[in-house]
Design a protein around this motif. Structure first.
Motif, mmCIF file in Angstrom:
data_model
loop_
_atom_site.group_PDB
_atom_site.id
_atom_site.type_symbol
_atom_site.label_atom_id
_atom_site.label_comp_id
_atom_site.label_asym_id
_atom_site.label_seq_id
_atom_site.Cartn_x
_atom_site.Cartn_y
_atom_site.Cartn_z
ATOM 1 N N TRP A 190 0.723 -1.236 0.242
ATOM 2 C CA TRP A 190 0.131 -0.175 -0.025
ATOM 3 C C TRP A 190 0.768 1.303 0.079
ATOM 4 C CZ3 TRP A 190 -5.075 0.301 -1.054
ATOM 5 C CH2 TRP A 190 -5.897 -0.931 -0.948
ATOM 6 N N SER A 191 1.785 1.454 -0.982
ATOM 7 C CA SER A 191 2.694 2.370 -1.024
ATOM 8 C C SER A 191 2.215 3.619 -2.064
ATOM 9 C CB SER A 191 4.069 2.016 -1.652
ATOM 10 O OG SER A 191 4.112 1.489 -2.849
ATOM 11 N N LYS A 192 2.851 4.849 -2.011
ATOM 12 C CA LYS A 192 2.208 5.773 -2.876
ATOM 13 C C LYS A 192 2.369 5.155 -4.458
ATOM 14 C CE LYS A 192 4.009 9.504 0.019
ATOM 15 N NZ LYS A 192 5.010 10.731 -0.013
ATOM 16 N N ALA A 193 3.082 4.046 -4.708
ATOM 17 C CA ALA A 193 3.143 3.659 -5.972
ATOM 18 C C ALA A 193 1.634 3.148 -6.251
ATOM 19 C CB ALA A 193 3.915 2.480 -6.282
ATOM 20 N N TRP A 218 -3.318 -4.545 -7.075
ATOM 21 C CA TRP A 218 -2.286 -4.598 -7.879
ATOM 22 C C TRP A 218 -2.613 -5.357 -9.185
ATOM 23 C CZ3 TRP A 218 1.618 -1.678 -8.754
ATOM 24 C CH2 TRP A 218 2.103 -0.821 -7.462
ATOM 25 N N LEU A 219 -3.019 -6.656 -8.928
ATOM 26 C CA LEU A 219 -3.101 -7.683 -9.727
ATOM 27 C C LEU A 219 -4.446 -7.143 -10.832
ATOM 28 C CD1 LEU A 219 -3.121 -10.961 -7.860
ATOM 29 C CD2 LEU A 219 -1.495 -10.196 -9.588
ATOM 30 N N ASN A 220 -5.366 -6.598 -10.164
ATOM 31 C CA ASN A 220 -6.764 -6.246 -11.041
ATOM 32 C C ASN A 220 -6.582 -5.005 -11.934
ATOM 33 O OD1 ASN A 220 -9.742 -6.393 -11.737
ATOM 34 N ND2 ASN A 220 -9.582 -4.571 -10.874
ATOM 35 N N ILE A 221 -6.086 -3.789 -11.045
ATOM 36 C CA ILE A 221 -5.632 -2.627 -12.014
ATOM 37 C C ILE A 221 -4.945 -2.860 -13.197
ATOM 38 C CG2 ILE A 221 -4.801 -0.362 -11.829
ATOM 39 C CD1 ILE A 221 -5.627 -0.231 -9.038
ATOM 40 N N VAL A 222 -3.576 -3.482 -12.866
ATOM 41 C CA VAL A 222 -2.763 -4.076 -14.055
ATOM 42 C C VAL A 222 -3.538 -4.581 -15.213
ATOM 43 C CG1 VAL A 222 -0.651 -5.449 -14.726
ATOM 44 C CG2 VAL A 222 -0.560 -4.009 -12.898
ATOM 45 N N GLY A 243 -6.613 11.952 1.179
ATOM 46 C CA GLY A 243 -7.790 11.989 0.582
ATOM 47 C C GLY A 243 -7.935 11.017 -0.718
ATOM 48 N N VAL A 244 -6.913 10.738 -1.157
ATOM 49 C CA VAL A 244 -6.700 9.909 -2.383
ATOM 50 C C VAL A 244 -6.705 8.451 -2.070
ATOM 51 C CG1 VAL A 244 -5.452 8.809 -4.444
ATOM 52 C CG2 VAL A 244 -5.769 11.368 -4.231
ATOM 53 N N LYS A 245 -6.087 8.276 -0.861
ATOM 54 C CA LYS A 245 -5.986 6.917 -0.220
ATOM 55 C C LYS A 245 -7.552 6.276 0.362
ATOM 56 C CE LYS A 245 -2.305 6.225 2.369
ATOM 57 N NZ LYS A 245 -1.558 5.856 3.382
ATOM 58 N N ARG A 246 -8.071 7.496 1.029
ATOM 59 C CA ARG A 246 -9.343 7.252 1.688
ATOM 60 C C ARG A 246 -10.522 7.016 0.542
ATOM 61 N NH1 ARG A 246 -10.546 4.103 4.389
ATOM 62 N NH2 ARG A 246 -9.104 4.726 5.520
ATOM 63 N N LEU A 263 -0.978 4.654 -9.008
ATOM 64 C CA LEU A 263 -1.702 3.624 -9.983
ATOM 65 C C LEU A 263 -3.225 3.707 -10.065
ATOM 66 C CD1 LEU A 263 -1.104 1.494 -12.129
ATOM 67 C CD2 LEU A 263 -1.293 -0.077 -10.242
ATOM 68 N N CYS A 264 -3.817 3.837 -8.841
ATOM 69 C CA CYS A 264 -5.246 3.880 -8.770
ATOM 70 C C CYS A 264 -5.796 5.370 -9.477
ATOM 71 C CB CYS A 264 -5.804 3.690 -7.434
ATOM 72 S SG CYS A 264 -5.694 1.997 -6.795
ATOM 73 N N LEU A 265 -4.952 6.352 -8.916
ATOM 74 C CA LEU A 265 -5.324 7.723 -9.350
ATOM 75 C C LEU A 265 -5.132 7.847 -10.991
ATOM 76 C CD1 LEU A 265 -6.312 10.603 -8.729
ATOM 77 C CD2 LEU A 265 -3.907 11.106 -8.157
#
Length: 517
Positions: free
Chosen positions: A34-37, A468-472, A298-301, A41-43
């Motif tokens: 759950w790093s900034k990476a 990670w698996l799904n977004i990729v 904010g992005v994380k939440r 990636l989500c953003l």
């Protein structure tokens, strides 16, 4: 699916012995996943899909609202609204209360704005993953619709090992780890509501040789487990019917409570909005130094709350009975708006409109401290309600947390069962399904009486791996979803009720939708 309100990777005491070493390793792994990476990636995925869909979350708002409340179920599938309610059951959990309060505590009021941004962008991500789930869904041996990331990863990417990795991570996280944490939240909230009152009696003594509070938690765990068993042993249809009844009720009741609190503090509302927007961009005098934290939290939440891209929503989306995959994609995009813009925002307004929140100074101490000694979490919302309706905060939050957490456990079970079916070579095996049902009810009892710290950590790791698996995967597999969107829009322009033909669009392996020769 809601994650814990802890500050990830920080603030954890080191305990001696092997348990301390295990905690250290898991904490490090959790912080890595759950790093900034992952946040970036989500953003980034939300931005990319917004442009690729030509901001369908704006252009299609009327259509997604119309589709949400239309459609019918069948013997094989549930209605669009039932599928929405099932996915919302997983999205709306304890994190919508405690998690939002945590974002405000560590990111300042500006975190709320960036949570809105993530909700707006996440709607397009949800459209893509849920449309893919519909395109590549299938019927199981009992004639029920099944689908989700494991299914579209295998069929569209052709990577069986990748699909198995996702299915296994989901089975462990949703089936074994997370239900106990939700049960723990239910038990804690009820015990907190009982303390100092006469409803539960004296909790300072012992019952059956154990502390009274622990005995009460055990009783709550058994009761919740029994209630959960009644629903999940009835299968997906019973889960869908329960969700479509309970989810709207609990959400509307919570929103109305927030509205009452805001109306009572209506003179402060302009100031509240000014604080949100100024601190979101670092312009507020008190919170200006927290610009980076406002964006991060904010992005994380937003990611945690709406779950866009995590691969949870597609499981319920695949169960819907629709004539075109894009229909359920629209409905699940609307779900992101509802979760973030209404439920999470209600919590934010509960605590901000009343001023009942603390903000942690990154340099140490507090920038804003209205509640000395109160940790970030549900206590903020409780204090906000109590400021208007004295004595009601703890009781109302206990009821709200019960419904939020219970319906989340139902969503966990459905996701776990779907992935168990996938791991069983797409065949439902009653014996293994029974073991899963017994395991999840057992974890509810266990979680109600035990500390949930390690379970949260393990569950967070499982969900993080899923994300990670799904977004990729959806970044690679986006083309069929975008084709489905264009096809749907073209048919609507022709005045048709859109139907789906994958062969006409050149989409392979969408066998469920292929017309018989």
């Amino acid at each position: 699916m809601q994650v814990s309100c802890r500050l990830r990777g920080g603030g954890r005491s080191h305990r001696s012995g092997s348990r301390g070493h295990v905690d250290t390793v898991l904490s490090a792994l959790n912080g890595l996943i759950w790093s900034k990476a992952l946040i970036a990636l989500c953003l980034g995925a939300g931005l990319w899909f917004s442009f690729r869909t030509r901001f369908m979350q704006v252009r299609g708002f009327v259509e997604m609202t119309r589709l949400t409340f239309s459609g019918k179920s069948s013997n094989a599938g549930v209605s669009s609204f039932q599928a929405l309610a099932m996915s919302m059951a997983g999205r709306i959990g304890i994190g919508n209360i405690a998690g939002v309060a945590t974002a405000i505590a560590f990111g300042g009021p500006g975190a709320v704005f960036w949570m809105w941004v993530m909700g707006f962008l996440g709607a397009s991500t949800s459209f893509v993953e849920c449309t893919l789930a519909q395109i590549y869904k299938e019927k199981d041996a009992e004639g029920r619709y099944r689908g989700g990331p494991a299914y579209y990863i295998e069929k569209a990417m052709g990577l069986k090992w990748y699909a198995l990795a996702f299915a296994f991570a989901t089975l462990i996280a949703a089936g074994l780890l997370m239900p106990g944490v939700q049960a723990n939240a239910i038990a804690d909230s009820i015990v907190n509501a009982c303390r100092g009152g006469s409803v539960c009696g004296d909790l300072s003594g012992e019952i059956l040789g154990m502390p009274a509070a622990t005995a009460l938690k055990a009783g709550i765990g058994v009761t919740v487990a029994a209630m959960l068993a009644v629903v999940i042993f009835g299968g997906v249809k019973r889960i869908a019917r329960f969700a479509e009844t309970v989810v709207p009720f609990m959400a509307i009741a919570y929103i109305l409570t927030a509205v009452v609190v805001m109306v009572a503090n209506i003179d402060f509302l302009p100031t509240m909005f000014r604080i949100i927007f100024e601190s979101a961009f670092g312009a507020h005098a008190a919170f200006g130094a927290m610009l980076g934290l406002a964006v991060e939290w904010g992005v994380k939440r937003g990611i945690y709350a709406n779950e866009a891209g995590q691969g949870t929503g597609p499981h319920a989306a695949a169960a819907a009975e629709v004539s075109h995959p894009a229909k359920q994609g629209y409905v699940q995009a609307w779900a992101i708006y509802f979760d973030t813009m209404l439920i999470c925002t209600s919590t934010a307004f509960l605590v901000l409109a009343t001023g009942m929140y603390n903000v942690v100074n990154p340099a140490g101490g507090m920038l804003h401290e209205a509640l000395p000694g109160v940790q970030a979490g549900a206590g903020f919302a409780q204090a906000g309600i109590d400021s208007i309706l004295p004595g009601w905060g703890a009781g109302f939050l206990a009821v709200a947390l019960f419904f939020f957490a219970f319906t989340t456990m139902l969503a966990y079970y459905y996701m776990a069962e779907t992935n168990l079916t996938y791991l069983n070579n797409h065949v439902s095996r009653p014996g293994r399904t029974l073991l899963l049902r017994l395991a999840i009810t057992g974890m509810v009892i266990f979680g109600a009486v035990r500390s949930a710290e390690m379970a949260w950590m393990l569950g967070d790791i499982g969900v993080g791996v899923m994300a990670w698996l799904n977004i990729v995967a959806i970044l690679i597999l986006q083309k069929p979803a975008l084709q489905a969107l264009r096809d749907y829009e073209q048919q609507k322009k022709q005045g048709l009720d859109p139907t789906f033909d994958p062969d006409r669009l050149g989409i392979r392996n969408a066998d469920f939708w292929r017309k018989a020769p």
